[in-house]
Design a protein around this motif. Sequence first.
Motif, PDB file in Angstrom:
ATOM      1  N   VAL B  86       0.829  -1.195   0.000  1.00  0.00           N
ATOM      2  CA  VAL B  86       0.000   0.000   0.000  1.00  0.00           C
ATOM      3  C   VAL B  86       0.871   1.256   0.000  1.00  0.00           C
ATOM      4  O   VAL B  86       0.564   2.245  -0.657  1.00  0.00           O
ATOM      5  CB  VAL B  86      -0.938  -0.016   1.222  1.00  0.00           C
ATOM      6  CG1 VAL B  86      -1.624   1.314   1.391  1.00  0.00           C
ATOM      7  CG2 VAL B  86      -1.973  -1.098   1.063  1.00  0.00           C
ATOM      8  N   THR B  87       1.994   1.191   0.729  1.00  0.00           N
ATOM      9  CA  THR B  87       2.774   2.417   0.898  1.00  0.00           C
ATOM     10  C   THR B  87       3.563   2.798  -0.347  1.00  0.00           C
ATOM     11  O   THR B  87       3.707   3.967  -0.638  1.00  0.00           O
ATOM     12  CB  THR B  87       3.729   2.277   2.079  1.00  0.00           C
ATOM     13  OG1 THR B  87       4.348   1.007   1.993  1.00  0.00           O
ATOM     14  CG2 THR B  87       2.997   2.419   3.378  1.00  0.00           C
ATOM     15  N   GLY B  88       4.080   1.829  -1.078  1.00  0.00           N
ATOM     16  CA  GLY B  88       4.945   2.163  -2.203  1.00  0.00           C
ATOM     17  C   GLY B  88       4.159   2.325  -3.483  1.00  0.00           C
ATOM     18  O   GLY B  88       3.629   1.373  -4.019  1.00  0.00           O
ATOM     19  N   MET B  89       4.033   3.543  -3.981  1.00  0.00           N
ATOM     20  CA  MET B  89       3.355   3.777  -5.260  1.00  0.00           C
ATOM     21  C   MET B  89       4.311   4.538  -6.157  1.00  0.00           C
ATOM     22  O   MET B  89       4.208   5.764  -6.292  1.00  0.00           O
ATOM     23  CB  MET B  89       2.097   4.626  -5.045  1.00  0.00           C
ATOM     24  CG  MET B  89       0.847   3.834  -4.850  1.00  0.00           C
ATOM     25  SD  MET B  89       0.118   3.386  -6.406  1.00  0.00           S
ATOM     26  CE  MET B  89      -1.269   2.441  -5.847  1.00  0.00           C
ATOM     27  N   PRO B  90       5.270   3.865  -6.750  1.00  0.00           N
ATOM     28  CA  PRO B  90       6.198   4.611  -7.593  1.00  0.00           C
ATOM     29  C   PRO B  90       5.509   5.040  -8.877  1.00  0.00           C
ATOM     30  O   PRO B  90       4.618   4.360  -9.362  1.00  0.00           O
ATOM     31  CB  PRO B  90       7.300   3.591  -7.879  1.00  0.00           C
ATOM     32  CG  PRO B  90       6.624   2.286  -7.783  1.00  0.00           C
ATOM     33  CD  PRO B  90       5.525   2.428  -6.796  1.00  0.00           C
ATOM     34  N   GLY B  91       5.912   6.159  -9.398  1.00  0.00           N
ATOM     35  CA  GLY B  91       5.365   6.610 -10.668  1.00  0.00           C
ATOM     36  C   GLY B  91       4.173   7.518 -10.473  1.00  0.00           C
ATOM     37  O   GLY B  91       3.289   7.231  -9.670  1.00  0.00           O
ATOM     38  N   PRO B  92       4.146   8.635 -11.208  1.00  0.00           N
ATOM     39  CA  PRO B  92       3.080   9.613 -11.014  1.00  0.00           C
ATOM     40  C   PRO B  92       1.714   9.111 -11.491  1.00  0.00           C
ATOM     41  O   PRO B  92       0.692   9.486 -10.917  1.00  0.00           O
ATOM     42  CB  PRO B  92       3.539  10.813 -11.834  1.00  0.00           C
ATOM     43  CG  PRO B  92       4.493  10.252 -12.819  1.00  0.00           C
ATOM     44  CD  PRO B  92       5.139   9.075 -12.184  1.00  0.00           C
ATOM     45  N   ALA B  93       1.684   8.239 -12.517  1.00  0.00           N
ATOM     46  CA  ALA B  93       0.390   7.837 -13.079  1.00  0.00           C
ATOM     47  C   ALA B  93      -0.444   7.110 -12.036  1.00  0.00           C
ATOM     48  O   ALA B  93      -1.603   7.465 -11.773  1.00  0.00           O
ATOM     49  CB  ALA B  93       0.605   6.960 -14.294  1.00  0.00           C
ATOM     50  N   THR B  94       0.153   6.091 -11.398  1.00  0.00           N
ATOM     51  CA  THR B  94      -0.630   5.303 -10.449  1.00  0.00           C
ATOM     52  C   THR B  94      -0.954   6.094  -9.196  1.00  0.00           C
ATOM     53  O   THR B  94      -2.075   6.018  -8.690  1.00  0.00           O
ATOM     54  CB  THR B  94       0.118   4.023 -10.077  1.00  0.00           C
ATOM     55  OG1 THR B  94       1.462   4.348  -9.809  1.00  0.00           O
ATOM     56  CG2 THR B  94       0.040   3.018 -11.176  1.00  0.00           C
ATOM     57  N   SER B  95       0.018   6.871  -8.693  1.00  0.00           N
ATOM     58  CA  SER B  95      -0.271   7.571  -7.441  1.00  0.00           C
ATOM     59  C   SER B  95      -1.330   8.644  -7.655  1.00  0.00           C
ATOM     60  O   SER B  95      -2.182   8.868  -6.792  1.00  0.00           O
ATOM     61  CB  SER B  95       0.996   8.165  -6.846  1.00  0.00           C
ATOM     62  OG  SER B  95       1.540   9.112  -7.704  1.00  0.00           O
ATOM     63  N   THR B  96      -1.327   9.288  -8.833  1.00  0.00           N
ATOM     64  CA  THR B  96      -2.358  10.296  -9.107  1.00  0.00           C
ATOM     65  C   THR B  96      -3.732   9.651  -9.223  1.00  0.00           C
ATOM     66  O   THR B  96      -4.707  10.121  -8.618  1.00  0.00           O
ATOM     67  CB  THR B  96      -2.027  11.044 -10.412  1.00  0.00           C
ATOM     68  OG1 THR B  96      -0.714  11.541 -10.310  1.00  0.00           O
ATOM     69  CG2 THR B  96      -2.995  12.160 -10.650  1.00  0.00           C
ATOM     70  N   ALA B  97      -3.799   8.554  -9.994  1.00  0.00           N
ATOM     71  CA  ALA B  97      -5.098   7.896 -10.159  1.00  0.00           C
ATOM     72  C   ALA B  97      -5.618   7.404  -8.823  1.00  0.00           C
ATOM     73  O   ALA B  97      -6.817   7.512  -8.527  1.00  0.00           O
ATOM     74  CB  ALA B  97      -4.973   6.735 -11.141  1.00  0.00           C
ATOM     75  N   MET B  98      -4.705   6.887  -7.981  1.00  0.00           N
ATOM     76  CA  MET B  98      -5.137   6.384  -6.677  1.00  0.00           C
ATOM     77  C   MET B  98      -5.664   7.520  -5.805  1.00  0.00           C
ATOM     78  O   MET B  98      -6.678   7.391  -5.133  1.00  0.00           O
ATOM     79  CB  MET B  98      -3.965   5.671  -6.005  1.00  0.00           C
ATOM     80  CG  MET B  98      -4.307   4.998  -4.730  1.00  0.00           C
ATOM     81  SD  MET B  98      -5.604   3.792  -4.942  1.00  0.00           S
ATOM     82  CE  MET B  98      -4.717   2.440  -5.642  1.00  0.00           C
ATOM     83  N   MET B  99      -4.969   8.664  -5.857  1.00  0.00           N
ATOM     84  CA  MET B  99      -5.410   9.799  -5.049  1.00  0.00           C
ATOM     85  C   MET B  99      -6.811  10.237  -5.468  1.00  0.00           C
ATOM     86  O   MET B  99      -7.675  10.509  -4.637  1.00  0.00           O
ATOM     87  CB  MET B  99      -4.417  10.949  -5.218  1.00  0.00           C
ATOM     88  CG  MET B  99      -4.720  12.139  -4.346  1.00  0.00           C
ATOM     89  SD  MET B  99      -4.703  11.707  -2.622  1.00  0.00           S
ATOM     90  CE  MET B  99      -6.086  12.643  -2.024  1.00  0.00           C
ATOM     91  N   PHE B 100      -7.052  10.263  -6.789  1.00  0.00           N
ATOM     92  CA  PHE B 100      -8.368  10.712  -7.237  1.00  0.00           C
ATOM     93  C   PHE B 100      -9.450   9.696  -6.889  1.00  0.00           C
ATOM     94  O   PHE B 100     -10.577  10.068  -6.546  1.00  0.00           O
ATOM     95  CB  PHE B 100      -8.349  11.015  -8.731  1.00  0.00           C
ATOM     96  CG  PHE B 100      -7.862  12.401  -9.015  1.00  0.00           C
ATOM     97  CD1 PHE B 100      -8.711  13.475  -8.863  1.00  0.00           C
ATOM     98  CD2 PHE B 100      -6.558  12.639  -9.385  1.00  0.00           C
ATOM     99  CE1 PHE B 100      -8.260  14.766  -9.088  1.00  0.00           C
ATOM    100  CE2 PHE B 100      -6.099  13.920  -9.604  1.00  0.00           C
ATOM    101  CZ  PHE B 100      -6.958  14.985  -9.455  1.00  0.00           C
ATOM    102  N   ALA B 101      -9.100   8.392  -6.955  1.00  0.00           N
ATOM    103  CA  ALA B 101     -10.090   7.377  -6.574  1.00  0.00           C
ATOM    104  C   ALA B 101     -10.465   7.527  -5.106  1.00  0.00           C
ATOM    105  O   ALA B 101     -11.652   7.499  -4.740  1.00  0.00           O
ATOM    106  CB  ALA B 101      -9.529   5.991  -6.842  1.00  0.00           C
ATOM    107  N   LEU B 102      -9.444   7.724  -4.248  1.00  0.00           N
ATOM    108  CA  LEU B 102      -9.735   7.857  -2.817  1.00  0.00           C
ATOM    109  C   LEU B 102     -10.463   9.167  -2.534  1.00  0.00           C
ATOM    110  O   LEU B 102     -11.325   9.234  -1.646  1.00  0.00           O
ATOM    111  CB  LEU B 102      -8.437   7.775  -2.017  1.00  0.00           C
ATOM    112  CG  LEU B 102      -7.813   6.379  -2.021  1.00  0.00           C
ATOM    113  CD1 LEU B 102      -6.406   6.424  -1.505  1.00  0.00           C
ATOM    114  CD2 LEU B 102      -8.640   5.448  -1.178  1.00  0.00           C
TER     115      LEU B 102
END
Lengths: 172, 348
Positions: B86-102
């Motif tokens: 859960v903690t490691g989200m390398p790369g802007p694409a996945t971390s951005t999409a995850m932030m918007f989903a949450l």
Amino acid sequence: MAFYLSFLMAALVGGMIAIASNPAPYFAAFGLVVVAGVGCGILVSYGGSFLSLILFLIYLGGMLVVFAYSAALAAEPFPEAWGDRVVFWRVMVYGLVVIVAAGFLLTGDTGLLMSVDAFKEFSVIRADVSGVAMMYSSGGKMLVICAWVLLLTLFVVLEVTRGLSYGVLRAI
Amino acid sequence: MNPYVLMILMSSLGLGTTLTFSSSHWILAWMGLEINTLAIVPLMAQQHHPRAVEATTKYFLIQAAAAAMILFTSTTNAWISGQWDVTGMPGPATSTAMMFALALKIGLAPMHFWLPEVLQGLDLLTGLILSTWQKLAPMALIIQTTQTTDPLILTSLGIASSLIGGWSGLNQTQLRKILAYSSIAHMGWMIIVIQYAPQLTLIALGTYIFMTSAAFLTLKVLSATKINTLTTTWPKSPILAAIATLVMLSLGGLPPLTGFMPKWLILQELTKQDLPATATIMALTALLSLFFYLRLCHAMTLTTSPNTINSAPHWRVQTTQNSLPLTISVTVTMGLLPLTPAILMLTT
């Protein structure tokens, strides 16, 4: 094999367009069946035949229930199919979007053919079958939680749809 | 509803949040979120009237879409990086999409439109669960994942939520919608500081949960869902009306009350990080929210509303509702500011 796989993937996207273009629930459920069947075919060609069989049986079993419910709840006298004007235009637009996206994304070697087993027919342990064994041994607790979720879903569905005159979806 | 079914649903609500809290694997975290969504659906629709059913349907669709986005993003993340942490989200694409989903899950602006509509269709206790317990699991995931998210996105989400939460609440006369916009604004405060001091996010979430519980429980006891109803509460239960004023001011963040603590600490942290512009904008947007809280206070305590009965005191009977939760949450809402150092210590 590559042609077979490309055909399956095209059918997968086509089935999704068939659902997303918002026809009557009867036909949308049919699109879901197509997507499920074709998805299982893709799994087979990647080497997960046992997984695919399980998915096919269970998913289509659930699909049957969904189909029965959507047919019962949304009994329309004139259901819209894909040939009707509104739905037809949606199909066209989504199809265009898919073609344009494919033109941008499908460039060069797409690496379609990869088996999950490194040695194909010579593997001692098949990946999907050993995955099932893993699920029952080290993933036992997860399995218990999954069973609980299924039970919970049953209660949720019964609670939401109970009653004849005030069935939830009909209240809207 | 059958008490056994209610027991299953309530324990599953607990199970979902616990699973998400305790998991370091995306699949299990996603399962916890889904269990949460499933378990609350019959509770939301238990009245079986069209408005509640509409709210339930909207909630289910939004939460299912957000959960599907979380599942897709974590699968993509596993595909790219080969790990499910859960903690490691390398790369802007996945971390951005995850932030918007949450953000969609907890209703941050500009993904907030479902929240007022859903909350308005529910009864007050279910609304209380929705705006407190259901925020915990997504917030736990947000705190764990945002360390790699682009700060620009977090700041934009925070400022937009605080601004829109305050702005849209100005025009409302329905109390549940006002509380929904207040929730959006508070979430904005939590997100703005999350990368600089996550423990302040925890403090803001904790105090918000107590403050909004106090507000919802007060409205439940007064059985008020409109400002109109609030204006006639002072002759019916004067003490509660006086206390409810302080609860609203605490939600607005005025100094001697608990609500001031998170805003104070967050503004201090933003200033320490050399972000005076962001701190100023946040402080100014808090004024927007303060306006509608003040209007509620004004309607409750400072006006004599035209009413059919023109004598001030009413015949009062003792309430049959359980008042212990209300007492506890109101006490916490009004009096925690002097304990600020101790509460800071709790979260570090």
